[in-house]
Motif scaffolding. Sequence first.
Motif, mmCIF file in Angstrom:
data_model
loop_
_atom_site.group_PDB
_atom_site.id
_atom_site.type_symbol
_atom_site.label_atom_id
_atom_site.label_comp_id
_atom_site.label_asym_id
_atom_site.label_seq_id
_atom_site.Cartn_x
_atom_site.Cartn_y
_atom_site.Cartn_z
ATOM 1 N N VAL A 144 0.854 -1.187 0.000
ATOM 2 C CA VAL A 144 0.000 0.000 0.000
ATOM 3 C C VAL A 144 0.893 1.242 0.000
ATOM 4 O O VAL A 144 1.364 1.661 1.059
ATOM 5 C CB VAL A 144 -0.950 0.003 1.216
ATOM 6 C CG1 VAL A 144 -1.821 1.246 1.218
ATOM 7 C CG2 VAL A 144 -1.810 -1.262 1.236
ATOM 8 N N PRO A 145 1.168 1.809 -1.189
ATOM 9 C CA PRO A 145 1.954 3.042 -1.240
ATOM 10 C C PRO A 145 1.132 4.243 -0.763
ATOM 11 O O PRO A 145 -0.013 4.432 -1.173
ATOM 12 C CB PRO A 145 2.288 3.205 -2.723
ATOM 13 C CG PRO A 145 2.070 1.858 -3.333
ATOM 14 C CD PRO A 145 0.975 1.239 -2.527
ATOM 15 N N ILE A 146 1.724 5.025 0.112
ATOM 16 C CA ILE A 146 1.168 6.299 0.556
ATOM 17 C C ILE A 146 2.146 7.355 0.067
ATOM 18 O O ILE A 146 3.316 7.333 0.437
ATOM 19 C CB ILE A 146 1.003 6.346 2.085
ATOM 20 C CG1 ILE A 146 0.037 5.253 2.540
ATOM 21 C CG2 ILE A 146 0.531 7.718 2.535
ATOM 22 C CD1 ILE A 146 -0.050 5.082 4.041
ATOM 23 N N ARG A 147 1.667 8.246 -0.789
ATOM 24 C CA ARG A 147 2.549 9.208 -1.442
ATOM 25 C C ARG A 147 2.203 10.636 -1.049
ATOM 26 O O ARG A 147 1.042 10.999 -0.988
ATOM 27 C CB ARG A 147 2.432 9.066 -2.958
ATOM 28 C CG ARG A 147 2.896 7.731 -3.476
ATOM 29 C CD ARG A 147 2.728 7.639 -4.986
ATOM 30 N NE ARG A 147 3.318 6.416 -5.492
ATOM 31 C CZ ARG A 147 2.616 5.368 -5.894
ATOM 32 N NH1 ARG A 147 1.299 5.400 -5.864
ATOM 33 N NH2 ARG A 147 3.234 4.293 -6.338
ATOM 34 N N SER A 148 3.244 11.420 -0.845
ATOM 35 C CA SER A 148 3.106 12.859 -0.650
ATOM 36 C C SER A 148 3.986 13.509 -1.697
ATOM 37 O O SER A 148 5.205 13.332 -1.675
ATOM 38 C CB SER A 148 3.560 13.250 0.755
ATOM 39 O OG SER A 148 3.599 14.651 0.864
ATOM 40 N N GLY A 149 3.365 14.218 -2.633
ATOM 41 C CA GLY A 149 4.162 14.707 -3.736
ATOM 42 C C GLY A 149 3.856 16.106 -4.179
ATOM 43 O O GLY A 149 2.915 16.740 -3.716
ATOM 44 N N VAL A 150 4.672 16.557 -5.105
ATOM 45 C CA VAL A 150 4.476 17.842 -5.757
ATOM 46 C C VAL A 150 4.481 17.616 -7.253
ATOM 47 O O VAL A 150 5.122 16.703 -7.764
ATOM 48 C CB VAL A 150 5.553 18.867 -5.364
ATOM 49 C CG1 VAL A 150 5.470 19.193 -3.897
ATOM 50 C CG2 VAL A 150 6.936 18.377 -5.728
ATOM 51 N N GLY A 151 3.742 18.435 -7.957
ATOM 52 C CA GLY A 151 3.655 18.330 -9.407
ATOM 53 C C GLY A 151 2.247 18.658 -9.859
ATOM 54 O O GLY A 151 1.451 19.200 -9.107
#
Length: 172
Positions: A144-151
Amino acid sequence: MIGSSTARAQENHYTAAEIVQAGHNFFGTVTGGLASLVEKAVSKYGLPNGYILGQEGSGAFVAGARYGEGDLFTKNMGSHKVFWQGPSIGWDFGGDGNRTMMLVYNLPTVDYLYRRWVGINGSAYLIGGFGMTVLSLEQKYYIVPIRSGVGARLGVNIGYLKFSRKATWNPF
């Protein structure tokens, strides 16, 4: 006897509090939604027996690719450097860079991680965001990937992540 085997099984898993603390240490100040995403994953899949902390980048214009690297942490199998890459296809446009925490469920051995994990992903953000995806193998093992990103990213796609011991540019 049953109680002692349950206690041994719990020793090999991370509690929700341990995962949230690792996430707070890793993500820093952008962790507003982390606890609720971890709670949701734990309520559906139970306690993970490992997690990966890393960074990744991805881009798509209908077809896309994702590349990342990080460290797998387990209580009973040690920690290991891992890389991942994978293609995707769907109604998906944009690019992003992420700090990623992946909860790993029912991993029998570290070697079992190094294969293709299929999933569906959806993204909708302009500057930054927080999201969760579920990758599955044999409907018994989950990441289960939990992502915090910009873009800037908008879309829904299907694809897979292939984990490896060494970095590669080949997403397949």
